[in-house]
Design a protein around this motif. Structure first.
Motif, PDB file in Angstrom:
ATOM      1  N   LEU A   8       0.852  -1.184   0.000  1.00 33.58           N
ATOM      2  CA  LEU A   8       0.000   0.000   0.000  1.00 33.58           C
ATOM      3  C   LEU A   8       0.888   1.233   0.000  1.00 33.58           C
ATOM      4  O   LEU A   8       0.932   2.015   0.958  1.00 33.58           O
ATOM      5  CB  LEU A   8      -0.931  -0.020   1.210  1.00 33.58           C
ATOM      6  CG  LEU A   8      -1.932  -1.168   1.260  1.00 33.58           C
ATOM      7  CD1 LEU A   8      -2.779  -1.076   2.524  1.00 33.58           C
ATOM      8  CD2 LEU A   8      -2.812  -1.149   0.035  1.00 33.58           C
ATOM      9  N   ARG A  54      -2.310   2.718  -7.648  1.00 29.36           N
ATOM     10  CA  ARG A  54      -3.739   2.721  -7.341  1.00 29.36           C
ATOM     11  C   ARG A  54      -4.481   3.365  -8.512  1.00 29.36           C
ATOM     12  O   ARG A  54      -4.152   4.486  -8.928  1.00 29.36           O
ATOM     13  CB  ARG A  54      -4.030   3.471  -6.057  1.00 29.36           C
ATOM     14  CG  ARG A  54      -5.511   3.422  -5.661  1.00 29.36           C
ATOM     15  CD  ARG A  54      -5.728   3.893  -4.249  1.00 29.36           C
ATOM     16  NE  ARG A  54      -5.173   5.220  -4.035  1.00 29.36           N
ATOM     17  CZ  ARG A  54      -5.049   5.786  -2.835  1.00 29.36           C
ATOM     18  NH1 ARG A  54      -5.399   5.095  -1.757  1.00 29.36           N
ATOM     19  NH2 ARG A  54      -4.562   7.005  -2.711  1.00 29.36           N
ATOM     20  N   GLN A  88      -9.051  -3.956  -3.338  1.00 30.43           N
ATOM     21  CA  GLN A  88      -8.734  -3.995  -1.902  1.00 30.43           C
ATOM     22  C   GLN A  88      -9.702  -3.151  -1.096  1.00 30.43           C
ATOM     23  O   GLN A  88      -9.320  -2.370  -0.227  1.00 30.43           O
ATOM     24  CB  GLN A  88      -7.296  -3.525  -1.679  1.00 30.43           C
ATOM     25  CG  GLN A  88      -6.277  -4.430  -2.368  1.00 30.43           C
ATOM     26  CD  GLN A  88      -4.850  -4.035  -2.075  1.00 30.43           C
ATOM     27  OE1 GLN A  88      -4.563  -2.847  -1.890  1.00 30.43           O
ATOM     28  NE2 GLN A  88      -3.973  -5.014  -2.000  1.00 30.43           N
ATOM     29  N   SER A  91      -9.360   0.685  -0.084  1.00 38.34           N
ATOM     30  CA  SER A  91      -8.061   1.107  -0.609  1.00 38.34           C
ATOM     31  C   SER A  91      -8.068   1.188  -2.122  1.00 38.34           C
ATOM     32  O   SER A  91      -7.067   1.583  -2.740  1.00 38.34           O
ATOM     33  CB  SER A  91      -6.965   0.123  -0.157  1.00 38.34           C
ATOM     34  OG  SER A  91      -6.834   0.140   1.243  1.00 38.34           O
ATOM     35  N   ARG A  94      -5.588  -1.832  -7.069  1.00 38.91           N
ATOM     36  CA  ARG A  94      -4.167  -1.593  -7.303  1.00 38.91           C
ATOM     37  C   ARG A  94      -3.601  -2.617  -8.294  1.00 38.91           C
ATOM     38  O   ARG A  94      -4.097  -3.736  -8.416  1.00 38.91           O
ATOM     39  CB  ARG A  94      -3.386  -1.653  -5.995  1.00 38.91           C
ATOM     40  CG  ARG A  94      -3.699  -0.494  -5.050  1.00 38.91           C
ATOM     41  CD  ARG A  94      -2.880  -0.573  -3.789  1.00 38.91           C
ATOM     42  NE  ARG A  94      -3.131   0.571  -2.917  1.00 38.91           N
ATOM     43  CZ  ARG A  94      -2.398   1.694  -2.924  1.00 38.91           C
ATOM     44  NH1 ARG A  94      -1.373   1.784  -3.760  1.00 38.91           N
ATOM     45  NH2 ARG A  94      -2.682   2.680  -2.106  1.00 38.91           N
TER      46      ARG A  94
END
Length: 487
Positions: A8, A54, A88, A91, A94
């Motif tokens: 991340l 991302r 995710q 989040s 990605r």
């Protein structure tokens, strides 16, 4: 690390990557979903979107690409399935570079087998180009094909071929072999029964099958020289020694045959490329040699249906069906698209070929084979040949007369059949020089040197069957201009 191991980290893509992301042109039949998937996959594999990048929200990315949101969601689901991205939750989505990502192209040489290397070495390439008059050999002659008879036969047989539940015969449909045997026996003087016939996709496929069955390193195959390059290449690809047998004004010379050989490839009806017909004394000498040496003679009857005014000589197979394997094809007399050919051999040879065939090409196309049975059995093929031979004879005579008028010192071989003339060059001329000068006048020819293993007097080939008479006359006149000065 979170999820399946994607870090991340802050966005890893280079600045402005979103502006660089565009949809590529759609491929034929490609859906918008597949187009979006291909665009995102390509951006990842090219490094535009490195691991950890991302992606924007679904709506923003869909608007940027000009597609519906559901289309983008489907594309991302496909990429997640392939391992290129990971959803995710909050989040976002990605980039996850898959462990099975294709490696960078390697410059290493292909690990070719010895067979492939020999096969590639035997290829003869013909340069392309546009010309005012193109005499190069091997060109189709669509106006001489029996289009109506063939298409009608295909239409009649199409439904039957689709409905049949009968397993394919490895030799080809029996009714086609019966019709073909009757044709060969009546028209070519052969001694053939249906169980001696194996239908093929053409002569080249038959040569390859015979070479694989009978040849290997340490064995000898003899070929007339010069000859059809596809035959020499098929035999040489097995690793066998290919021994040339010189050709003179009467064809292949029996006195030059090796003491022992497994196969001998010849074109006795109309030698390729010189156009000479092998006389009876030499035919008998070849059969005597074959019986003494234990060799099989591969008789390529390529010009049988392309004879001009006269009836072609009977095949050697009719004299010695135990030692001669007859090869034939309808790709020149019907049309190349038919892919209909055959070989006629002793039944024990045919059984071996049928048993080994499933390793390569299974069986020939049933539809073409059944249509061929109709064309042969109905008499349509014989009627077509009468018309085609008359047209070939006329075009050959026009070219011979035009050469005599414009190039009186250049005399082609008198050929009883085929689709080209063999033109020996005068003393002092080379094939390369003759071809170069012809090109200056917009005329293309075929050289003879690539067809020969041994050095021989220079000559060129002039294909005439595909050209209308006025083009033949123009071509001869242009050659006279090109060759006016001494070599």
């Amino acid at each position: 690390m979170a999820g399946a191991g994607v870090p991340l980290t802050p966005d890893a893509a280079r600045p402005g990557w979103l502006d660089a992301l565009t949809l590529p042109p759609a491929q034929p039949g490609e859906t918008r979903h597949a187009q979006v998937t291909r665009a995102l996959r390509g951006a990842i594999t090219r490094g535009l979107l490195p691991e950890g990048t991302r992606l924007p929200g679904h709506r923003r990315l869909a608007d940027h690409l000009g597609v519906a949101r559901n289309t983008l969601v489907d594309a991302l689901a496909q990429l997640e399935l392939e391992g290129y991205v990971q959803a995710q939750g909050r989040s976002g989505t990605r980039v996850s570079v898959p462990t099975h990502a294709p490696p960078a192209p390697s410059a290493a040489a292909l690990p070719l087998s010895a067979w492939a290397q020999r096969a590639l070495a035997g290829q003869v390439e013909d340069a392309g180009g546009e010309y005012v008059v193109d005499f190069r050999v091997g060109q189709p002659v669509p106006e001489l094909y029996p289009e109506a008879a063939w298409t009608q036969a295909l239409a009649r047989r199409a439904a039957q071929a689709l409905r049949t539940g009968t397993p394919d015969d490895p030799l080809g449909p029996l009714e086609t072999r019966r019709a073909l045997a009757a044709h060969l026996n009546a028209e070519r003087g052969a001694q053939v029964t249906p169980d001696m016939l194996l239908l093929t996709g053409g002569t080249q496929g038959a040569l390859d099958a015979l070479a694989r069955v009978f040849l290997e390193p340490g064995r000898v195959a003899a070929v007339e020289d010069p000859t059809y390059p596809g035959a020499r290449a098929a035999l040489a690809a097995t690793g066998a020694q290919v021994q040339p047998v010189a050709v003179d004004g009467q064809g292949v010379q029996p006195t030059h045959l090796p003491a022992q050989a497994t196969l001998l490839y010849v074109t006795p009806g109309c030698q390729y490329p010189t156009g000479t017909a092998l006389p009876a004394t030499r035919r008998q000498a070849l059969v005597t040699w074959a019986r003494h040496s234990g060799a099989f003679i591969l008789e390529d009857d390529y010009a049988a249906d392309l004879y001009h005014a006269a009836r072609p000589p009977a095949v050697m197979q009719g004299v010695a069906p135990d030692r001669v394997i007859l090869l034939g094809s309808f790709s020149k007399s019907l049309a190349p698209v038919t892919r209909s050919g055959f070989l006629a051999a002793p039944p024990d040879v045919v059984r071996v070929l049928a048993a080994t065939r499933p390793l390569t090409d299974r069986v020939p196309g049933r539809l073409d084979a059944l249509a061929l049975a109709d064309v042969l059995g109905s008499g349509a093929y014989s009627r077509h040949l009468r018309r085609a031979r008359a047209a070939l004879t006329h075009r050959r005579d026009v070219l011979v007369q035009a050469l005599a008028e414009h190039l009186p010192g250049w005399t082609p071989h008198a050929s009883p059949g085929g689709l080209h003339l063999y033109l020996p060059l005068p003393t002092g001329w080379t094939e390369a020089r003759a071809l170069e000068r012809a090109v200056t006048q917009g005329v293309a020819l075929s050289p003879v040197a690539p067809l020969a293993q041994e050095r021989r007097p220079p000559a060129v080939l002039l294909g005439f069957a595909h050209l209308p008479p006025d083009h033949l006359r123009i071509g001869a006149a242009r050659l006279a201009q090109a060759w006016a000065a001494p070599a």
